[in-house]
Design a protein around this motif. Structure first.
Motif, PDB file in Angstrom:
ATOM      1  N   ALA A 266      13.001 -30.362  96.529  1.00 30.22           N
ATOM      2  CA  ALA A 266      12.247 -29.172  96.129  1.00 30.22           C
ATOM      3  C   ALA A 266      12.085 -29.194  94.617  1.00 30.22           C
ATOM      4  CB  ALA A 266      12.972 -27.900  96.567  1.00 30.22           C
ATOM      5  N   VAL A 281       8.089 -28.191  98.586  1.00 29.68           N
ATOM      6  CA  VAL A 281       9.148 -28.924  99.280  1.00 29.68           C
ATOM      7  C   VAL A 281       8.566 -30.214  99.854  1.00 29.68           C
ATOM      8  CG1 VAL A 281      10.962 -28.802 101.035  1.00 29.68           C
ATOM      9  CG2 VAL A 281      10.168 -26.709  99.895  1.00 29.68           C
ATOM     10  N   TYR A 293       9.657 -24.073 107.054  1.00 28.03           N
ATOM     11  CA  TYR A 293      10.318 -23.955 105.760  1.00 28.03           C
ATOM     12  C   TYR A 293      10.804 -22.524 105.548  1.00 28.03           C
ATOM     13  CZ  TYR A 293       7.604 -28.253 105.133  1.00 28.03           C
ATOM     14  OH  TYR A 293       7.050 -29.502 105.295  1.00 28.03           O
ATOM     15  N   ILE A 295      13.072 -19.942 102.546  1.00 30.97           N
ATOM     16  CA  ILE A 295      13.719 -19.795 101.245  1.00 30.97           C
ATOM     17  C   ILE A 295      14.718 -18.653 101.331  1.00 30.97           C
ATOM     18  CG2 ILE A 295      11.868 -18.283 100.378  1.00 30.97           C
ATOM     19  CD1 ILE A 295      12.396 -19.485  97.591  1.00 30.97           C
ATOM     20  N   PHE A 306       6.264 -22.368  98.286  1.00 35.28           N
ATOM     21  CA  PHE A 306       6.655 -20.960  98.122  1.00 35.28           C
ATOM     22  C   PHE A 306       6.073 -20.465  96.802  1.00 35.28           C
ATOM     23  CE2 PHE A 306       9.951 -22.918 100.711  1.00 35.28           C
ATOM     24  CZ  PHE A 306      10.004 -22.048 101.793  1.00 35.28           C
ATOM     25  N   HIS A 314      17.840 -20.708  94.128  1.00 31.85           N
ATOM     26  CA  HIS A 314      17.341 -20.443  95.469  1.00 31.85           C
ATOM     27  C   HIS A 314      17.743 -21.576  96.405  1.00 31.85           C
ATOM     28  CE1 HIS A 314      14.769 -17.094  94.152  1.00 31.85           C
ATOM     29  NE2 HIS A 314      14.565 -17.829  93.057  1.00 31.85           N
ATOM     30  N   ILE A 316      16.601 -23.693  99.640  1.00 34.20           N
ATOM     31  CA  ILE A 316      15.431 -24.083 100.415  1.00 34.20           C
ATOM     32  C   ILE A 316      15.924 -24.789 101.683  1.00 34.20           C
ATOM     33  CG2 ILE A 316      13.271 -25.353 100.426  1.00 34.20           C
ATOM     34  CD1 ILE A 316      13.390 -23.096  98.367  1.00 34.20           C
ATOM     35  N   SER A 328      18.722 -28.851 103.700  1.00 31.19           N
ATOM     36  CA  SER A 328      18.686 -27.774 102.705  1.00 31.19           C
ATOM     37  C   SER A 328      19.011 -28.333 101.329  1.00 31.19           C
ATOM     38  CB  SER A 328      19.670 -26.653 103.078  1.00 31.19           C
ATOM     39  OG  SER A 328      20.996 -27.133 103.069  1.00 31.19           O
TER      40      SER A 328
END
Length: 422
Positions: A266, A281, A293, A295, A306, A314, A316, A328
């Motif tokens: 990401a 991503v 996907y 977040i 996003f 954050h 992802i 992730s």
């Protein structure tokens, strides 16, 4: 019954050809008995040569059990039943080869008797006559009972054996020779899957699992329509009614889906401090799949970008179409707060640029007259609103940040202002 026949021990392996109604006559051993449907007619190519039946069973009248073929059948409608067995060199021609048989029963299942229950007490009918046509007679059968039938070819010659139900109101359960309902069942690795064999009018169920040798071994399952499985393999279920008659059978081919973690990347694809923060991503995987996907554990979306992401760190997450492969990663969006309130309440008490460490950024803060108030280095907790221990007043303050832009690796500067509120 013939008075003299010879005995020899000579064991060979035979390969059989297919025949109607799925029976092949290839059940050389009791445990491999094939289902027999006696409500109609079927035939199979015999085994020729000099092949002796297995040791263990009491073969009763059979002086020599040559070229064996084992079958089993279950009674559906109760009563008497007669089966005609004939053997001929050419299929459909007049019988011309000697055929014999022995019938065992009744049993509650067709497999367990093969271990130790084929004794004299279980022999229901038997013939060793030098006849080309034999008749199996069974009286007063009860629905749900199983019987094991061994047919032998004493003639040693190749040919065909035909079996026909010729009399009696009883019927055998022909569902046993029909193809089972096949279901493909899959689950993520290490996830327990529940197989469902629910059938109308069924009162209990019997489950089996295929072993390494291709045999199906009964599984204790409390008689329910459901079976929890955690190992790949082939499973079978028989749905039975109150008379223990099989009314439907199923085959479940259970396998695990690929559950290896997804490798993802990401990155912020908008210019720092200039545009709204957007994250894109990328799947670092060769498989051609459809992905969803998310977040920060929010709702799943099909878009891999996003938009207008808030500053800060954050998480992802990405999930493939089966839901078994998940990946992730965490990413920090660098931005600055428009104001802060250093009043000691634990909220917005300091001002700092989020992601400063990742951008190798240094920040210089000035008052409205250009006086340097604070310099914030990477790993700093930020500015607490003081200068030389004195609280600075409510006002706008300017800052200059020198940083490395992640998108191109170039060092850049950005200047803007924020508000200190008391």
């Amino acid at each position: 019954m013939t008075s003299v026949r010879y005995i020899a021990i000579f064991i060979i392996f035979i390969v059989y050809h297919s025949s109607v109604q799925s029976q092949e006559g290839s059940g050389k051993f009791c445990i491999d008995a094939e289902p027999l449907c006696g409500s109609g007619l079927f035939f199979y190519p015999n085994t020729s040569g000099f092949n002796l039946a297995e040791n263990g069973p009491d073969y009763g009248c059979l002086f020599l059990a040559l070229n064996p073929a084992w079958f089993y059948f279950q009674i559906d409608q109760p009563g008497d039943i007669q089966l005609q067995i004939e053997q001929s060199t050419v299929l459909g021609n007049i019988p011309d080869l000697d055929v014999d048989f022995i019938l065992f029963g009744p049993f509650t299942d067709p497999r367990s008797p093969c271990i130790s229950d084929l004794n004299a007490d279980k022999i229901k009918d038997c013939s060793f006559e030098v006849d080309f046509v034999e008749y199996v007679n069974l009286a007063n059968t009860i629905a749900g009972e199983y019987y094991l039938l061994l047919i032998t070819n004493f003639s040693l010659d190749s040919g065909f054996i035909t079996v026909t139900q010729t009399a009696g109101e009883a019927t055998t359960n022909c569902i046993l020779v029909e193809e089972p309902i096949v279901m493909e069942s899959q689950a993520c690795t290490d996830v327990i899957q529940t197989l469902n064999a629910s059938t109308a009018n069924a009162t209990h169920y019997q489950w089996y699992q295929e072993d390494d040798e291709g045999n199906f071994i009964e599984i204790y399952s409390e008689g329910t329509a459901f079976l929890d499985v955690s190992h790949e393999g082939i499973y079978k279920a028989e749905a039975r009614n109150t008379s223990n008659v099989v009314i439907e059978h199923y085959q479940f081919n259970f396998s695990f889906l690929d559950s290896s973690p997804l490798e993802i990347n990401a990155e912020v694809v908008s210019n720092t401090f200039i545009e709204e923060n957007n994250i894109e991503v990328t799947i670092l995987d060769d498989s051609n799949d459809i992905y969803d996907y998310s977040i920060d554990d929010g709702p799943w979306q099909q878009e891999s970008i996003f938009n207008n992401v808030s500053m800060g760190e954050h998480q992802i997450s990405v999930m493939n179409s089966t839901g078994c492969r998940i990946g992730s990663t965490r990413i920090t969006v660098m931005d600055y707060p428009l104001y802060f309130t250093p009043n000691g309440d634990g909220f917005n008490d300091t001002w700092a640029i989020t992601g400063q460490d990742d951008l190798q950024a240094t920040v210089a803060i000035f008052d409205r007259y250009g006086k340097l108030i604070k310099q914030i280095l990477p790993n700093s907790s930020g500015w607490d609103g003081t200068y030389n221990g004195t609280q600075m007043p409510t006002s706008d303050y300017w800052f200059i940040v020198s940083y490395i832009e992640p998108r191109d690796g170039l060092r850049k500067q950005f200047q803007a202002h924020f508000t200190l509120k008391r």
